[in-house]
Design an enzyme around this catalytic site. Structure first.
Site, PDB file in Angstrom:
ATOM      1  N   LYS A 177      -4.135 -10.644  -7.058  1.00  0.00           N
ATOM      2  CA  LYS A 177      -5.410 -11.060  -6.450  1.00  0.00           C
ATOM      3  C   LYS A 177      -6.492 -10.021  -6.769  1.00  0.00           C
ATOM      4  CE  LYS A 177      -5.404  -8.754  -2.121  1.00  0.00           C
ATOM      5  NZ  LYS A 177      -5.829  -8.547  -0.816  1.00  0.00           N
ATOM      6  N   LYS A 210       0.837  -1.215   0.000  1.00  0.00           N
ATOM      7  CA  LYS A 210       0.000   0.000   0.000  1.00  0.00           C
ATOM      8  C   LYS A 210       0.868   1.260   0.000  1.00  0.00           C
ATOM      9  CE  LYS A 210      -4.425  -1.218   0.150  1.00  0.00           C
ATOM     10  NZ  LYS A 210      -5.195  -1.811   1.216  1.00  0.00           N
ATOM     11  N   LYS A 235     -10.120  -4.208  -4.821  1.00  0.00           N
ATOM     12  CA  LYS A 235     -10.805  -2.963  -5.169  1.00  0.00           C
ATOM     13  C   LYS A 235      -9.793  -1.978  -5.751  1.00  0.00           C
ATOM     14  CE  LYS A 235     -12.780  -4.052  -1.017  1.00  0.00           C
ATOM     15  NZ  LYS A 235     -13.142  -3.858   0.381  1.00  0.00           N
TER      16      LYS A 235
HETATM   17  P1  TYM Z   1     -10.535  -6.307   2.984  1.00  0.00           P
HETATM   18  O1  TYM Z   1     -11.552  -5.232   3.051  1.00  0.00           O
HETATM   19  O2  TYM Z   1      -9.377  -6.105   2.064  1.00  0.00           O
HETATM   20  O3  TYM Z   1     -11.197  -7.682   2.600  1.00  0.00           O
HETATM   21  C1  TYM Z   1     -12.282  -8.250   3.316  1.00  0.00           C
HETATM   22  C2  TYM Z   1     -12.152  -9.769   3.320  1.00  0.00           C
HETATM   23  O4  TYM Z   1     -12.083 -10.270   1.958  1.00  0.00           O
HETATM   24  C3  TYM Z   1     -10.946 -11.116   1.794  1.00  0.00           C
HETATM   25  N1  TYM Z   1     -10.427 -10.929   0.422  1.00  0.00           N
HETATM   26  C4  TYM Z   1     -10.149 -11.929  -0.419  1.00  0.00           C
HETATM   27  N2  TYM Z   1     -10.234 -13.263  -0.300  1.00  0.00           N
HETATM   28  C5  TYM Z   1      -9.882 -14.015  -1.373  1.00  0.00           C
HETATM   29  N3  TYM Z   1      -9.454 -13.514  -2.562  1.00  0.00           N
HETATM   30  C6  TYM Z   1      -9.352 -12.178  -2.730  1.00  0.00           C
HETATM   31  N4  TYM Z   1      -8.966 -11.695  -3.893  1.00  0.00           N
HETATM   32  C7  TYM Z   1      -9.692 -11.324  -1.633  1.00  0.00           C
HETATM   33  N5  TYM Z   1      -9.716  -9.977  -1.460  1.00  0.00           N
HETATM   34  C8  TYM Z   1     -10.159  -9.748  -0.192  1.00  0.00           C
HETATM   35  C9  TYM Z   1      -9.956 -10.618   2.838  1.00  0.00           C
HETATM   36  O5  TYM Z   1      -9.031 -11.628   3.172  1.00  0.00           O
HETATM   37  C10 TYM Z   1     -10.850 -10.237   3.989  1.00  0.00           C
HETATM   38  O6  TYM Z   1     -11.128 -11.359   4.815  1.00  0.00           O
HETATM   39  N6  TYM Z   1      -7.706  -5.599   7.056  1.00  0.00           N
HETATM   40  C11 TYM Z   1      -8.953  -6.170   6.587  1.00  0.00           C
HETATM   41  C12 TYM Z   1     -10.184  -5.630   7.303  1.00  0.00           C
HETATM   42  C13 TYM Z   1     -10.158  -5.774   8.780  1.00  0.00           C
HETATM   43  C14 TYM Z   1     -10.258  -6.995   9.508  1.00  0.00           C
HETATM   44  C15 TYM Z   1     -10.220  -6.617  10.880  1.00  0.00           C
HETATM   45  C16 TYM Z   1     -10.370  -8.331   9.136  1.00  0.00           C
HETATM   46  C17 TYM Z   1     -10.067  -4.767   9.679  1.00  0.00           C
HETATM   47  N7  TYM Z   1     -10.114  -5.275  10.950  1.00  0.00           N
HETATM   48  C18 TYM Z   1     -10.267  -7.580  11.877  1.00  0.00           C
HETATM   49  C19 TYM Z   1     -10.419  -9.277  10.156  1.00  0.00           C
HETATM   50  C20 TYM Z   1     -10.371  -8.916  11.507  1.00  0.00           C
HETATM   51  C21 TYM Z   1      -9.095  -5.855   5.098  1.00  0.00           C
HETATM   52  O7  TYM Z   1      -8.532  -4.919   4.603  1.00  0.00           O
HETATM   53  O8  TYM Z   1      -9.998  -6.647   4.444  1.00  0.00           O
END
Ligand code: TYM
Length: 333
Positions: free
Chosen positions: A198, A117, A201
């Site tokens: 992967k 990032k 967004k």
């Molecule tokens: P975020 O918003 O990027 O994604 C949300 C969830 O989607 C999963 N994910 C994917 N899984 C498979 N293939 C992909 N291409 C893919 N893109 C996204 C992510 O693994 C995630 O589970 N940091 C986290 C948000 C967060 C969080 C937390 C998660 C904040 N606090 C506490 C768990 C516990 C994030 O940016 O997810």
């Protein structure tokens, strides 16, 4: 009630940084839905995480609302789970400050998501982006969660979250915050339409879970396939094609999958036929989500009430944790 009290706790979060896409759905949200009966679940739209990179107020406001709608549309059931917006529960950020004092710079510097990032936003890297995993650790610990369902890309952050609470517990001399284990969806690292990284967004290589059939086709039609298939008469290898990985996730009929695989390796079908078949199957899977989303979108007062009610429950739960944490530190008893 007794049964409710014996249940273990789940927490997970998603950033309102754009459309929720197939990667989020298959990597995490489908699992969130499946776990709702067996656990007490808190699912969170992590809006304070979204401001670690530059954002506009009006746009973020809309995205938070849309993320809530999308999660409800995917099947997060407000009768079973809490759907909460992170900023509605100030204890998340209070605990994050405290945990920051139990986290080393070296730990944060190792985070690959930070490195990625920071490279994407090289002109201005905020301290918030650097300390992002601490807020994530606080999100989990504040509800004393036992388990976290996520996609594979979150594993490093969860490992660090455990390390942080371990250090906190050691220093205060009591096991106040639990170490939450991860529940990872096996094999669900969904690749983006570019086939290069992967689905995400920020890379704009995604199919949104609420996109209509025409919009999905507009993305599938130009999507890259196995490079060997320059012409329809060139045979290909499904293992080298991102769209085949989508077939394995969306094409339930074995006969359809066999038809696509055999047609690809023998050049019996072209990529357009393969994509048409995929389009039908993705569209079939997403159609109930779009339908449910329309229902929720037509009733904003209901959505508002769901979010408000969850926030009240979450604030009470978070305050229970914070009382122990503050007492253990010797502040504001
Ligand atoms: P975020 O918003 O990027 O994604 C949300 C969830 O989607 C999963 N994910 C994917 N899984 C498979 N293939 C992909 N291409 C893919 N893109 C996204 C992510 O693994 C995630 O589970 N940091 C986290 C948000 C967060 C969080 C937390 C998660 C904040 N606090 C506490 C768990 C516990 C994030 O940016 O997810």
């Amino acid at each position: 009630m007794a049964e409710q009290q014996n249940k273990k706790r789940i927490f997970s979060g998603i950033q309102p940084s754009g459309d929720i896409h197939l990667g989020n759905w298959l990597g995490a949200i489908k699992n969130w839905v499946a776990l709702q009966d067996a656990y007490i679940c808190v699912y969170c739209v992590v809006d304070y995480h979204a401001i670690t990179i530059p954002s506009q107020a009006a746009e973020l406001h809309t995205r938070i609302h849309n993320a809530c709608l999308d999660l409800l549309a995917c099947g997060i059931d407000p009768e079973k789970s809490k759907l909460v917006v992170q900023s509605h529960v100030p204890q998340h950020t209070e605990l994050a400050w405290i945990l920051a004092c139990f986290t080393s710079l070296g730990d944060l510097e190792r985070m690959t998501q930070f490195k990625d990032k920071a490279a994407q936003h090289a002109q201005y890297v905020s301290a918030g982006l650097f300390t992002y995993p601490i807020l994530q650790a606080a999100d989990i610990a504040i509800y004393r969660a036992d388990a976290i369902p996520v996609g594979e890309d979150q594993l490093q952050h969860l490992e660090l979250a455990r390390e942080i609470v371990r250090r906190f517990n050691n220093r205060v001399g009591r096991d106040i915050l639990p170490e939450a284990k991860d529940i990872v969806t096996k094999g669900a690292r969904v690749m983006g339409l570019d086939g290069a990284s992967k689905m995400s967004k920020s890379k704009n290589n995604y199919i949104g879970i609420t996109e209509e059939k025409d919009a999905i086709w507009a993305k599938l039609a130009p999507a890259k396939t196995d490079e060997r298939r320059k012409r329809k008469s060139d045979p290909g290898n499904p293992e080298d094609c991102t769209l085949w990985s989508y077939h394995t996730l969306f094409t339930e009929s074995e006969a359809d999958r066999d038809w696509v695989r055999a047609g690809c390796v023998s050049a019996g079908i072209g990529c357009v036929e393969c994509k048409r078949c995929l389009l039908e199957n993705i569209d079939r899977a997403l159609s109930p989500i779009r339908e449910r989303r329309r229902e929720y979108a037509a009733d904003p007062a209901r959505v508002e009430a769901i979010i408000r009610e969850a926030a009240a429950w979450c604030r009470d739960e978070a305050e229970i944790t914070m009382r122990d944490v503050r007492a253990a530190l010797g502040v504001r008893a």
